[in-house]
Design an enzyme around this catalytic site. Structure first.
Site, PDB file in Angstrom:
ATOM      1  CD  GLU A   1     -30.923 -51.516  22.843  1.00 20.50           C
ATOM      2  OE1 GLU A   1     -31.759 -50.813  23.438  1.00 20.50           O
ATOM      3  OE2 GLU A   1     -30.241 -52.397  23.398  1.00 20.50           O
TER       4      GLU A   1
ATOM      5  CD  GLU B   1     -26.256 -51.877  24.468  1.00 18.09           C
ATOM      6  OE1 GLU B   1     -27.123 -52.277  25.280  1.00 18.09           O
ATOM      7  OE2 GLU B   1     -26.291 -50.759  23.915  1.00 18.09           O
TER       8      GLU B   1
END
Length: 767
Positions: free
Chosen positions: A247, A497
């Site tokens: 991320e 994810e």
């Protein structure tokens, strides 16, 4: 050279026999975000700032417990692990000081994982940069290197950190993620990706802070890769690849106006300062800022709040001793002052913003910077550096490219970066459920469609009814996969994810044992990823220490499929017979009833020794409030323990599991010339499909349902030998009562939508 354990052919994962492989995985483990020595979960303040002396030697779990965890995960049908580690675990003691004991522990755990046949890729994990910025990832010394003082973040709100929150019990849910927009994280990410352009005065050891931070991060990961390579028997046999930084965030790069909240900033919760207000409070000035909360319709403003640091600064004082870590800072980088003031963004003598557009253009080229430009330039520069450093050691590594979350992937199709051994690795969460911790069966929002500008008005992005919600999730994931194909080229797409919060509805399930909301949310997410045509996924998350009181022990999150306060699937004390099987042809269906066995406690000649020597950690409940532990459930296991293809002799067209009707379908197409004796293999959980109570229908060929422990866990599979061309498989199991869900009481949200947007949704043609 022996065939690789896993490779990529024509945009699909293939095993050494050329069969199409689906990566059905889980993140292991959330515990890896936190040190084991001392044990400092995010709600504990003691020893928090002793960051130079932390150890991660017991992460993701103890070596002696590894068999228990891997057996459990294998039995749940997972064939893939996204292996979480942090930069802090490698290099916490200081720049260049690697923790060889943790590295050896990691190697030992990976060697145990090899016995279970897992496909593993490594995830250098971070959230909002570091534990000291309210998340996880980088060592504490990196914050000092950037000229910031983590011990002043609480007073200045440069970061909202659970460990230093006045009352950790009242820490607002999911507020940690707002740190991306606060001073500490946004400053450091700007320096990490674009320091040479936007912070040219930040010179340390003769190099810009960008090169200093990236160099240490990449060298730390490369050192781990080198030690794994030297250990032998892991590279390619267990680890097939490496993912880029989890991320990544652009920080302030591309920020059009520092005095305003960017319109693309959808996340607002608690105090919500602009960057300009953060610069003021970070320099000790009091400032009144807007406060927001997150509701079913997204963020809404609730008022104003005063942040008053009483003169305390988030920047290191002028007399800070840089010799602590052995670096030398350039004289033009003055401590005791805001680094952005030193670059002419504002004037501290008058508290005036001088250049609100400082980050809006590349200062070298004049190019306007939006998120897509950031991804194609600064992010890709970093990705190439990381990729080349890993590949210099693990030469056949598959690289998983993870660009900024929910943003368009890099535009590299047809360029030298269009690497045949690359994977697109996006993330996706149902944000409404995650932020509100409530599963709303009545309505949801097409978030990706809103971000991509597909609706004339946000009201048209609202999806009403559970079927529409589920289809919307699927369409969003399918769109993400297509973006990968369009922008990056023909590469596999793994959703690395996605997940759901288990502590929904004020932990109602923990008090009652009713996990119907969790089951519905989990099933909707899996329905989406199965229907989107992705080549794999890794669910977030497995946490070995999750309990009902503290969840995953990190920032109030509670997404783990395992908890010490819940039950595993039904257990039998009678070991299974080796190679327990039944078979049939196109016309047949087969029975064979058997009580399920929990691999944590089953005893066979193969696992007798470790059963006697490795105590089960699943039998150690927490000492939580009895109200939260007196009704243990199966943690909605029916929704994530799902049948799935393991290896397909041909090309997989479509697959899916209908939980409500307990029916699995698989459609494939096998080219002519494929070996007829090479079977298609499907994981078939006997929780849903006990042999004597399930029926099998195939378009051609013969099949066999068998149970074996070839990979150290009792797994039921269906093996199917079929012909060429288009083929189909359908297996129907036992419909259980938990497959039906209660009626929602959320109808009032529709009226709330109508009032907020001033439209009549009943008259809208929903897209």
């Amino acid at each position: 050279m022996a065939p690789l354990h896993l490779t990529i052919e024509d945009g699909q994962f293939c095993d050494k026999y050329g069969r199409h492989v689906l990566l059905r995985g889980i993140n292991v483990a959330a515990d890896a975000k936190l040190p084991s020595h001392p044990d400092v979960p995010s709600h504990i303040a003691k020893d928090f700032f002793d960051g130079d002396n932390v150890k991660f030697h017991g992460r993701p779990f103890r070596k002696e417990d590894a068999h228990i965890h891997f057996t459990r995960l294998k039995r749940l049908g997972y064939n893939t692990i996204r292996y979480i580690f942090t930069w802090e675990a490698i290099e916490a003691a200081g720049p260049g000081k690697y923790d060889e004991e943790w590295i050896q522990h990691t190697i030992d755990i990976l060697k145990i994982a090899r016995e279970y046949g897992f496909y593993i890729f490594m995830d250098p994990h971070q959230d909002v940069w570091s534990r000291y910025c309210g998340g996880s990832g980088a060592p504490m010394w990196t914050i000092y290197a950037c000229g910031l003082n983590p011990q002043s973040f609480a007073a200045t709100e440069a970061a909202i950190v659970h460990n230093t929150y006045p009352n950790p019990e009242d820490f607002p849910k999911m507020i940690w993620s707002t740190n991306y927009y606060r001073l500490a994280s946004s400053t450091i990410f700007t320096m990490f990706f674009a320091g040479k352009d936007f912070a040219p005065k930040c010179i340390i050891n003769g190099m810009n802070i960008q090169d200093y931070l990236q160099g240490h991060f990449v060298r730390a990961c490369a050192h781990l890769a080198k030690r794994i390579h030297e250990a032998g028997g892991i590279e390619d046999e267990v680890i097939f690849g490496w993912e880029s930084l989890n991320e990544p965030n652009r920080g302030m790069v591309g920020h059009l106006d520092l005095s305003a909240i960017p319109k693309e900033q959808q996340l607002k919760k608690g105090t919500c300062p602009t960057i300009w207000q953060s610069l003021l409070t970070g320099s000790g000035r009091p400032c009144e800022v807007d406060t927001w909360d997150m509701g079913g319709l997204g963020p809404y403003k609730v008022g104003r709040s005063l942040i008053d640091p009483h003169g305390e600064m988030a920047w290191l004082p002028s007399d800070y001793d840089d010799t602590r870590y052995g670096w030398k800072r350039d004289p033009d980088w003055k401590l005791g002052e805001c680094i952005w003031a030193q670059h002419g963004i504002w004037d501290p003598s008058q508290d005036v913003l001088l250049n609100k557009n400082y980050f809006s253009k590349n200062p070298r080229t004049g190019q306007v910077l939006d998120y897509q430009t950031f991804t194609n330039t600064y992010f890709m520069d970093f990705y190439r550096y990381y990729r080349d450093s890993i590949r210099a050691i693990h030469k056949s590594a598959i690289m998983l490219c993870q660009p900024p979350t929910l943003e368009l992937p890099p535009q590299i199709k047809g360029t030298v970066d269009d690497d045949p051994m690359m994977v697109y690795a996006p993330h996706y969460y149902d944000g409404i459920t995650l932020m509100t911790k409530k599963w709303n069966r009545t309505w949801n929002v097409d978030v990706l469609g809103v971000l991509r500008g597909r609706y004339l008005h946000p009201a048209f992005a609202i999806k009403i009814g559970e079927t529409a919600i589920r289809n919307s999730f699927k369409e969003q994931l399918a769109a993400m996969r297509k973006e990968g194909l369009d922008y990056m080229g023909k590469h596999p797409c793994i959703l690395t994810e996605f997940g759901i919060p288990y502590d929904m509805d004020d932990k109602h399930a923990y008090k009652t044992g009713d996990y119907s909301s969790q089951s519905a949310a989990m099933d909707a997410n899996h329905f989406a990823v199965e229907g989107a045509g992705m080549e794999g996924y890794t669910l977030w998350v497995y946490a070995a220490t999750n309990d009902h009181q503290r969840g995953d022990q990190w920032n109030g999150e509670d997404l783990s499929i395992f908890s010490v306060d819940d039950q595993t699937l039904p257990v039998s004390s009678v070991p299974r017979r080796p190679k327990d099987s039944s078979a049939g042809t196109q016309e047949d269906s087969t029975p064979l009833t058997r009580t399920e066995v929990d691999d944590d406690v089953s005893v066979t000649p193969d696992n007798l020794k470790r059963t006697l020597t490795n105590p089960s950690i699943s039998s150690e409940p927490s000492n939580a409030n009895p109200e939260l532990t007196n009704a243990p459930g199966y943690r909605a296991a029916e929704a994530y323990v799902r049948p799935a293809p393991i290896a397909v002799n041909g090309n997989m067209i479509d697959y899916g599991f209908d939980l409500r009707n307990c029916q699995f379908t698989l459609d494939i197409e096998t080219p002519q010339g494929r070996p007829a004796d090479l079977e298609t293999i499907v994981f078939l959980p006997d929780y849903h499909f006990p042999k004597e109570q399930c029926t099998v229908a195939v378009s051609s060929g013969k099949w066999e349902i068998s149970t074996d422990d070839e990979e150290h866990a009792w797994i039921q599979k269906i093996r199917w030998w079929h012909g060429d061309g288009k083929q189909s498989l359908k297996v129907t199991g036992v419909v259980r009562s938990h497959n039906t869900h209660a009626t929602s009481d959320d109808a009032g949200y529709v009226e709330q939508c109508e009032q907020s947007y001033g439209v009549n949704l009943r008259d809208c043609n929903m897209m």
